[in-house]
Every structure is written in structure tokens, then in C-alpha cells.
Scaffold this motif. Structure first.
Motif, PDB file in Angstrom:
ATOM      1  N   ALA A 162     -46.131  27.449 -29.438  1.00  0.00           N
ATOM      2  CA  ALA A 162     -47.211  28.119 -28.711  1.00  0.00           C
ATOM      3  C   ALA A 162     -47.399  27.497 -27.332  1.00  0.00           C
ATOM      4  CB  ALA A 162     -48.509  28.052 -29.521  1.00  0.00           C
ATOM      5  N   ALA A 163     -47.247  26.177 -27.236  1.00  0.00           N
ATOM      6  CA  ALA A 163     -47.396  25.501 -25.945  1.00  0.00           C
ATOM      7  C   ALA A 163     -46.307  25.935 -24.975  1.00  0.00           C
ATOM      8  CB  ALA A 163     -47.368  23.984 -26.147  1.00  0.00           C
ATOM      9  N   ARG A 164     -45.075  26.009 -25.445  1.00  0.00           N
ATOM     10  CA  ARG A 164     -43.994  26.428 -24.546  1.00  0.00           C
ATOM     11  C   ARG A 164     -44.209  27.849 -24.044  1.00  0.00           C
ATOM     12  NH1 ARG A 164     -40.750  22.875 -27.765  1.00  0.00           N
ATOM     13  NH2 ARG A 164     -40.254  24.463 -29.328  1.00  0.00           N
ATOM     14  N   ALA A 165     -44.695  28.716 -24.921  1.00  0.00           N
ATOM     15  CA  ALA A 165     -44.973  30.091 -24.496  1.00  0.00           C
ATOM     16  C   ALA A 165     -46.122  30.137 -23.497  1.00  0.00           C
ATOM     17  CB  ALA A 165     -45.294  30.949 -25.721  1.00  0.00           C
ATOM     18  N   ALA A 166     -47.174  29.335 -23.729  1.00  0.00           N
ATOM     19  CA  ALA A 166     -48.340  29.351 -22.837  1.00  0.00           C
ATOM     20  C   ALA A 166     -48.014  28.760 -21.471  1.00  0.00           C
ATOM     21  CB  ALA A 166     -49.493  28.588 -23.481  1.00  0.00           C
ATOM     22  N   GLN A 167     -47.166  27.740 -21.431  1.00  0.00           N
ATOM     23  CA  GLN A 167     -46.852  27.079 -20.165  1.00  0.00           C
ATOM     24  C   GLN A 167     -46.088  27.995 -19.208  1.00  0.00           C
ATOM     25  OE1 GLN A 167     -44.885  23.449 -21.345  1.00  0.00           O
ATOM     26  NE2 GLN A 167     -46.741  22.691 -22.368  1.00  0.00           N
ATOM     27  N   SER A 168     -45.396  29.002 -19.760  1.00  0.00           N
ATOM     28  CA  SER A 168     -44.699  29.953 -18.891  1.00  0.00           C
ATOM     29  C   SER A 168     -45.639  30.989 -18.293  1.00  0.00           C
ATOM     30  CB  SER A 168     -43.590  30.659 -19.683  1.00  0.00           C
ATOM     31  OG  SER A 168     -44.155  31.469 -20.707  1.00  0.00           O
ATOM     32  N   ARG A 169     -46.867  31.081 -18.815  1.00  0.00           N
ATOM     33  CA  ARG A 169     -47.814  32.090 -18.353  1.00  0.00           C
ATOM     34  C   ARG A 169     -49.055  31.511 -17.700  1.00  0.00           C
ATOM     35  NH1 ARG A 169     -47.449  33.407 -23.842  1.00  0.00           N
ATOM     36  NH2 ARG A 169     -49.659  32.903 -24.011  1.00  0.00           N
ATOM     37  N   ARG A 170     -49.339  30.247 -17.930  1.00  0.00           N
ATOM     38  CA  ARG A 170     -50.649  29.701 -17.576  1.00  0.00           C
ATOM     39  C   ARG A 170     -50.505  28.356 -16.891  1.00  0.00           C
ATOM     40  NH1 ARG A 170     -56.117  29.845 -19.631  1.00  0.00           N
ATOM     41  NH2 ARG A 170     -56.996  27.752 -19.805  1.00  0.00           N
ATOM     42  N   MET A 171     -51.156  28.178 -15.769  1.00  0.00           N
ATOM     43  CA  MET A 171     -51.181  26.902 -15.058  1.00  0.00           C
ATOM     44  C   MET A 171     -52.239  25.983 -15.681  1.00  0.00           C
ATOM     45  SD  MET A 171     -48.865  27.096 -12.761  1.00  0.00           S
ATOM     46  CE  MET A 171     -49.272  25.729 -11.658  1.00  0.00           C
ATOM     47  N   PRO A 172     -52.132  24.666 -15.434  1.00  0.00           N
ATOM     48  CA  PRO A 172     -53.180  23.764 -15.947  1.00  0.00           C
ATOM     49  C   PRO A 172     -54.560  24.192 -15.454  1.00  0.00           C
ATOM     50  CG  PRO A 172     -51.307  22.504 -15.134  1.00  0.00           C
ATOM     51  CD  PRO A 172     -51.050  23.929 -14.766  1.00  0.00           C
ATOM     52  N   SER A 173     -55.509  24.198 -16.394  1.00  0.00           N
ATOM     53  CA  SER A 173     -56.863  24.654 -16.054  1.00  0.00           C
ATOM     54  C   SER A 173     -57.604  23.591 -15.251  1.00  0.00           C
ATOM     55  CB  SER A 173     -57.642  24.957 -17.325  1.00  0.00           C
ATOM     56  OG  SER A 173     -58.972  25.284 -17.028  1.00  0.00           O
ATOM     57  N   ARG A 174     -58.355  24.050 -14.225  1.00  0.00           N
ATOM     58  CA  ARG A 174     -59.188  23.164 -13.412  1.00  0.00           C
ATOM     59  C   ARG A 174     -60.668  23.394 -13.705  1.00  0.00           C
ATOM     60  NH1 ARG A 174     -55.472  19.530 -12.251  1.00  0.00           N
ATOM     61  NH2 ARG A 174     -53.578  20.520 -11.456  1.00  0.00           N
ATOM     62  N   SER A 175     -60.968  24.070 -14.804  1.00  0.00           N
ATOM     63  CA  SER A 175     -62.365  24.371 -15.109  1.00  0.00           C
ATOM     64  C   SER A 175     -63.144  23.093 -15.376  1.00  0.00           C
ATOM     65  CB  SER A 175     -62.455  25.279 -16.334  1.00  0.00           C
ATOM     66  OG  SER A 175     -61.837  26.525 -16.071  1.00  0.00           O
ATOM     67  N   ALA A 176     -64.410  23.134 -15.067  1.00  0.00           N
ATOM     68  CA  ALA A 176     -65.317  22.001 -15.321  1.00  0.00           C
ATOM     69  C   ALA A 176     -66.506  22.492 -16.134  1.00  0.00           C
ATOM     70  CB  ALA A 176     -65.799  21.401 -13.996  1.00  0.00           C
ATOM     71  N   ILE A 177     -67.174  21.560 -16.799  1.00  0.00           N
ATOM     72  CA  ILE A 177     -68.315  21.922 -17.607  1.00  0.00           C
ATOM     73  C   ILE A 177     -69.451  22.398 -16.688  1.00  0.00           C
ATOM     74  CG2 ILE A 177     -69.367  19.623 -17.642  1.00  0.00           C
ATOM     75  CD1 ILE A 177     -69.902  20.185 -20.676  1.00  0.00           C
ATOM     76  N   GLY A 178     -70.167  23.404 -17.152  1.00  0.00           N
ATOM     77  CA  GLY A 178     -71.253  23.968 -16.345  1.00  0.00           C
ATOM     78  C   GLY A 178     -72.533  24.090 -17.138  1.00  0.00           C
ATOM     79  N   ALA A 179     -73.533  24.701 -16.525  1.00  0.00           N
ATOM     80  CA  ALA A 179     -74.834  24.836 -17.145  1.00  0.00           C
ATOM     81  C   ALA A 179     -74.795  25.566 -18.484  1.00  0.00           C
ATOM     82  CB  ALA A 179     -75.797  25.549 -16.182  1.00  0.00           C
ATOM     83  N   PRO A 180     -73.971  26.641 -18.654  1.00  0.00           N
ATOM     84  CA  PRO A 180     -73.955  27.312 -19.962  1.00  0.00           C
ATOM     85  C   PRO A 180     -73.470  26.438 -21.101  1.00  0.00           C
ATOM     86  CG  PRO A 180     -72.967  28.690 -18.261  1.00  0.00           C
ATOM     87  CD  PRO A 180     -73.143  27.326 -17.671  1.00  0.00           C
ATOM     88  N   ASP A 181     -72.797  25.325 -20.785  1.00  0.00           N
ATOM     89  CA  ASP A 181     -72.263  24.456 -21.830  1.00  0.00           C
ATOM     90  C   ASP A 181     -73.238  23.382 -22.263  1.00  0.00           C
ATOM     91  OD1 ASP A 181     -69.461  25.520 -21.707  1.00  0.00           O
ATOM     92  OD2 ASP A 181     -69.636  24.778 -19.649  1.00  0.00           O
ATOM     93  N   LEU A 182     -74.346  23.216 -21.536  1.00  0.00           N
ATOM     94  CA  LEU A 182     -75.240  22.093 -21.795  1.00  0.00           C
ATOM     95  C   LEU A 182     -76.383  22.481 -22.724  1.00  0.00           C
ATOM     96  CD1 LEU A 182     -75.342  20.699 -18.149  1.00  0.00           C
ATOM     97  CD2 LEU A 182     -73.875  20.009 -20.039  1.00  0.00           C
ATOM     98  N   ALA A 238     -69.142  26.799 -26.715  1.00  0.00           N
ATOM     99  CA  ALA A 238     -69.612  27.124 -25.360  1.00  0.00           C
ATOM    100  C   ALA A 238     -68.416  27.472 -24.470  1.00  0.00           C
ATOM    101  CB  ALA A 238     -70.387  25.940 -24.785  1.00  0.00           C
ATOM    102  N   PRO A 239     -68.658  28.030 -23.266  1.00  0.00           N
ATOM    103  CA  PRO A 239     -67.549  28.408 -22.382  1.00  0.00           C
ATOM    104  C   PRO A 239     -66.571  27.265 -22.094  1.00  0.00           C
ATOM    105  CG  PRO A 239     -69.570  29.415 -21.611  1.00  0.00           C
ATOM    106  CD  PRO A 239     -69.959  28.533 -22.760  1.00  0.00           C
ATOM    107  N   PHE A 240     -67.069  26.044 -21.882  1.00  0.00           N
ATOM    108  CA  PHE A 240     -66.142  24.938 -21.648  1.00  0.00           C
ATOM    109  C   PHE A 240     -65.290  24.676 -22.891  1.00  0.00           C
ATOM    110  CE2 PHE A 240     -64.951  20.450 -21.749  1.00  0.00           C
ATOM    111  CZ  PHE A 240     -64.266  20.347 -20.549  1.00  0.00           C
ATOM    112  N   GLY A 241     -65.883  24.857 -24.070  1.00  0.00           N
ATOM    113  CA  GLY A 241     -65.128  24.703 -25.310  1.00  0.00           C
ATOM    114  C   GLY A 241     -63.995  25.705 -25.415  1.00  0.00           C
ATOM    115  N   HIS A 242     -64.251  26.955 -24.983  1.00  0.00           N
ATOM    116  CA  HIS A 242     -63.188  27.960 -24.948  1.00  0.00           C
ATOM    117  C   HIS A 242     -62.034  27.480 -24.076  1.00  0.00           C
ATOM    118  CE1 HIS A 242     -65.446  31.755 -26.426  1.00  0.00           C
ATOM    119  NE2 HIS A 242     -66.077  30.673 -26.855  1.00  0.00           N
ATOM    120  N   GLU A 243     -62.395  26.969 -22.882  1.00  0.00           N
ATOM    121  CA  GLU A 243     -61.363  26.541 -21.936  1.00  0.00           C
ATOM    122  C   GLU A 243     -60.596  25.332 -22.472  1.00  0.00           C
ATOM    123  OE1 GLU A 243     -59.372  27.600 -18.461  1.00  0.00           O
ATOM    124  OE2 GLU A 243     -60.952  28.601 -19.618  1.00  0.00           O
ATOM    125  N   LEU A 244     -61.288  24.431 -23.161  1.00  0.00           N
ATOM    126  CA  LEU A 244     -60.625  23.268 -23.732  1.00  0.00           C
ATOM    127  C   LEU A 244     -59.620  23.685 -24.798  1.00  0.00           C
ATOM    128  CD1 LEU A 244     -60.721  20.013 -23.849  1.00  0.00           C
ATOM    129  CD2 LEU A 244     -61.898  20.437 -25.994  1.00  0.00           C
TER     130      LEU A 244
END
Length: 369
Positions: free
Chosen positions: A349-369, A202-208
Motif C-alpha cells: 500500500a505504501a509503494r502504491a501511495a508514494q506514486s500518487r501522493r507527496m509527503p503531507s505538510r499538514s499541521a494540527i489545527g483548531a478542529p483537532d483540539l 479529528a482532521p489531523f488524525g485523518h491526515e496522520l
């Protein structure tokens, strides 16, 4: 005038007589050789595969992908892992005899009768593992990185890695994922969550998964549906692993795993030692020798073959693979280097991602349930 007192000069005839006497002495010596043993015993055979297996494990110790020791210790009033504990399938003496250099200690507490595994139960297990490692300073050390793993091995200790943790215990919170990472968790299992149960990820799984990649947390796909496995392999930027996969993976998934540079860890829970070796042969053939590793799955309550009854029996399995013709380089990958590569690539991979991406603030939503 001749000197009558001088010693007589030996003649040629005298020399021949002396030689005859020597020949006679040699023949007499030969004649007193004791008779052969009527029932000779052959020399004891050298256990060549076992000796080679132990030598290989000294050079390339096993990283065991799944141990159920932590939940078992939680139910015991007292034990001494460093001296040995007969009630368990794992202790420090048997880890050393088994050639084990590191273990992932599962944080998957037994699920309650109602609801998902709780975060509180997981935190209690983390606390228990840290306390246990502190109580075994001569045997165990906690590892939080690949560099830690190498340092602990060089110190002659056994590394303990925290994970896998049940993804459901995160409570659909990426902030919780970051918090348990700060506590040392390095692997999270996605199976059993609301965002992997129906139709893949689900979308939240992608974000996780993206946040796990950013942090450097291993994605454990053991027990996930094939749709979830395929979707995660297409999404992740870091290698994945199957730490305790009970069902055989299809050929296309194993080929995708090879492209991902991940590993499938075979558990020592088949009906017999040769059957465990058969599973290793299959994954090695389909996914390549770089994508196969080993999980003891000891102290999980799952029965093991008689020849693999505890963690000290690992050399027997390695000897079986040597007898089947596995090259020593492939066995070194199976025991040590494949998992080290997955850990190190996840950190890169984590070091490369941390230079491009901030910590995600996404929350689970209706499409994930």
C-alpha cells in the motif's frame, strides 16, 4: 557285494522319531518362558499435542505482537539476554524454547505524571533497542521490512521490530513521524492522542493515518475508542492491527477487521491458559482465522497465568489449541503468516501511495483540539 561300512539309510520310521524329538524340544522351550510381571507398568504416554506444537512452531515460529522488554532494560544496570536473564520474562534462550521468530518491542515509555509521552524518551528507547540487538549478534537482528523478517528467520536469528510507538510522542508533527520511520519505527499506536480522544478521528488524525499508509507504518488501534476504530477502518488503505487490546471488540468491529485484512492480537494475560484460548476461539469465529494473532505482553508488569509465566510457555498454548481441534493451517496463520501478510500488504500500500501522493505538510489545527 554289499559295503558293510556304508552309513545306514534312514527309514520313514526314523524320520517320524526325529520329528517327535523336535516337537518335544519346542515344548520344552515354551515351558521355560518367564512368568508375566505381576504389576506391569504401562508405557509412558507420548505428549502428542506438545510434540505437534513444537514441530509447528519450528515450521511457523511466533511473531509476538507486543513486548515490554525495552523499557525494562532501560531500568536495569546490566543483563545478558543471550545467556539468559532470570529477572526478566524474556531472554534469547526462552525465546528459542518458546518458538518465537520475531517480536515487536514496544517504544511506549511509561507516561510521566504530567503531559504526553515525550519524543526524547522514545528516541532513548530506540537507541537502547538498537544497542541491545547489536549486543546479541547470535540471537537478535533488527528487521525493517518483510524481506528482513524472512532473511532473519532463515539465518536462525530472532527478528526485532520497532513499535508500537506512542502516537502522542509525535508531538502533532508529520515530519516527526517521517523521522522516526527513518530510524526504524514500523508501528504507531493512536490511542491517547488529542486527535482521537473526542468523537473519533479529528482532521489531523485523518491526515496522520494517510501519511502512515504512505510511509508503510502499521496503524495500531489498541485502546482506541470504538468511534476511532470504526472511522480508521473506514479510512485506511492498509491493514490495521490491535497489538495489545485489553477490552473485547464488538462483533461489528471484528467483521470490519476481517474486511480490512487486519489482525487482532490476543494477549497471554487472561486468568488462565484455557481463558486465553477462549479469547482466541472467539476472534477466530467472528473475524476469521486470518485475523487472529498473539501477543505475549511479557515484561509489561501485567500478570500472566501460571501456565504462561514467560515467553518459553507458548508451546503449551499451541498444544491447547490443537486439542480444541484447530487445524494446523489456522495455527500457522496465528503464529506467523497473518502478521507477515499485514506487514507485506502495508508495504505494498505504501509503494502504491508514494506514486500518487507527496509527503503531507499538514499541521494540527483548531478542529483537532
Amino acid at each position: 557285494m554289499a559295503d558293510h561300512n556304508a552309513a545306514p539309510v534312514p527309514t520313514a520310521v526314523d524320520d517320524l522319531d526325529a520329528l517327535d524329538d523336535l516337537d518335544a524340544l519346542e515344548e520344552a522351550a515354551d515351558a521355560v518362558v518367564p512368568p508375566p510381571d505381576p504389576d506391569p507398568q504401562p508405557p509412558a504416554p507420548v505428549d502428542e499435542p506438545q510434540a505437534r506444537a513444537k514441530a509447528l512452531l519450528r515450521a511457523h515460529p511466533l511473531i509476538d505482537g507486543y513486548s515490554g522488554l525495552a523499557p525494562v532494560l532501560q531500568s536495569m544496570h546490566w543483563c545478558d539476554l543471550e545467556a539468559g536473564e532470570g529477572l526478566l520474562e524474556t531472554d534469547v534462550p526462552r525465546l528459542r524454547r518458546g518458538g518465537v521468530g520475531a517480536q515487536f518491542w514496544s517504544l511506549q515509555a511509561p507516561a510521566p505524571t504530567v503531559g504526553a509521552p515525550s519524543l526524547a524518551a522514545t528516541l532513548e528507547l530506540i537507541d537502547l533497542v538498537r544497542a541491545t540487538v547489536n549486543d546479541c549478534p547470535e540471537g537478535l537482528r533488527l528487521a525493517l521490512s518483510t524481506d528482513d523478517l524472512m532473511d532473519i528467520r532463515n539465518c536462525g536469528r530472532i527478528a526485532v521490530l520497532l513499535g508500537p510507538m506512542a502516537g502522542a510522542a509525535l508531538g502533532h508533527s508529520l515530519a516527526t513521524l517521517r523521522a522516526v520511520y527513518a530510524l526504524g519505527v514500523r508501528s504507531v499506536a493512536l490511542a491517547g492522542t488529542r486527535w482521537t480522544e473526542s468523537g473519533g478521528l479529528a482532521p489531523f488524525g485523518h491526515e496522520l493515518v494517510r501519511e502512515m499508509n504512505r510511509l508503510g507504518v502499521l496503524v495500531d488501534l489498541s485502546g482506541c475508542s470504538l468511534d476511532t476504530v470504526r472511522r480508521t477502518l473506514a479510512l485506511t488503505k492498509a491493514p490495521v492491527l490491535f497489538s495489545h487490546q485489553s477490552e473485547p471488540l464488538p462483533e461489528d468491529v471484528l467483521r470490519s477487521l476481517r474486511a480490512n485484512h487486519g489482525v487482532c492480537m490476543v494477549m497471554c494475560t487472561a486468568g488462565s491458559l484455557p481463558e486465553t484460548a477462549d479469547l482466541l476461539d472467539r476472534i477466530r469465529a467472528a473475524a476469521g482465522p486470518e485475523s487472529v494473532a498473539l501477543s505475549g505482553a511479557y515484561d509489561t508488569g501485567v500478570p500472566h497465568a501460571a501456565a504462561l509465566q514467560d515467553i518459553s510457555c507458548v508451546p503449551r498454548l499451541i498444544a491447547e489449541l490443537l486439542e480444541r481441534g484447530w487445524p494446523e493451517a489456522d495455527i500457522a496463520g496465528l503464529t506467523w503468516s497473518n502478521v507477515v501478510r499485514v506487514l507485506r500488504d502495508t508495504e505494498f500500500a505504501a509503494r502504491a501511495a508514494q506514486s500518487r501522493r507527496m509527503p503531507s505538510r499538514s499541521a494540527i489545527g483548531a478542529p483537532d483540539l
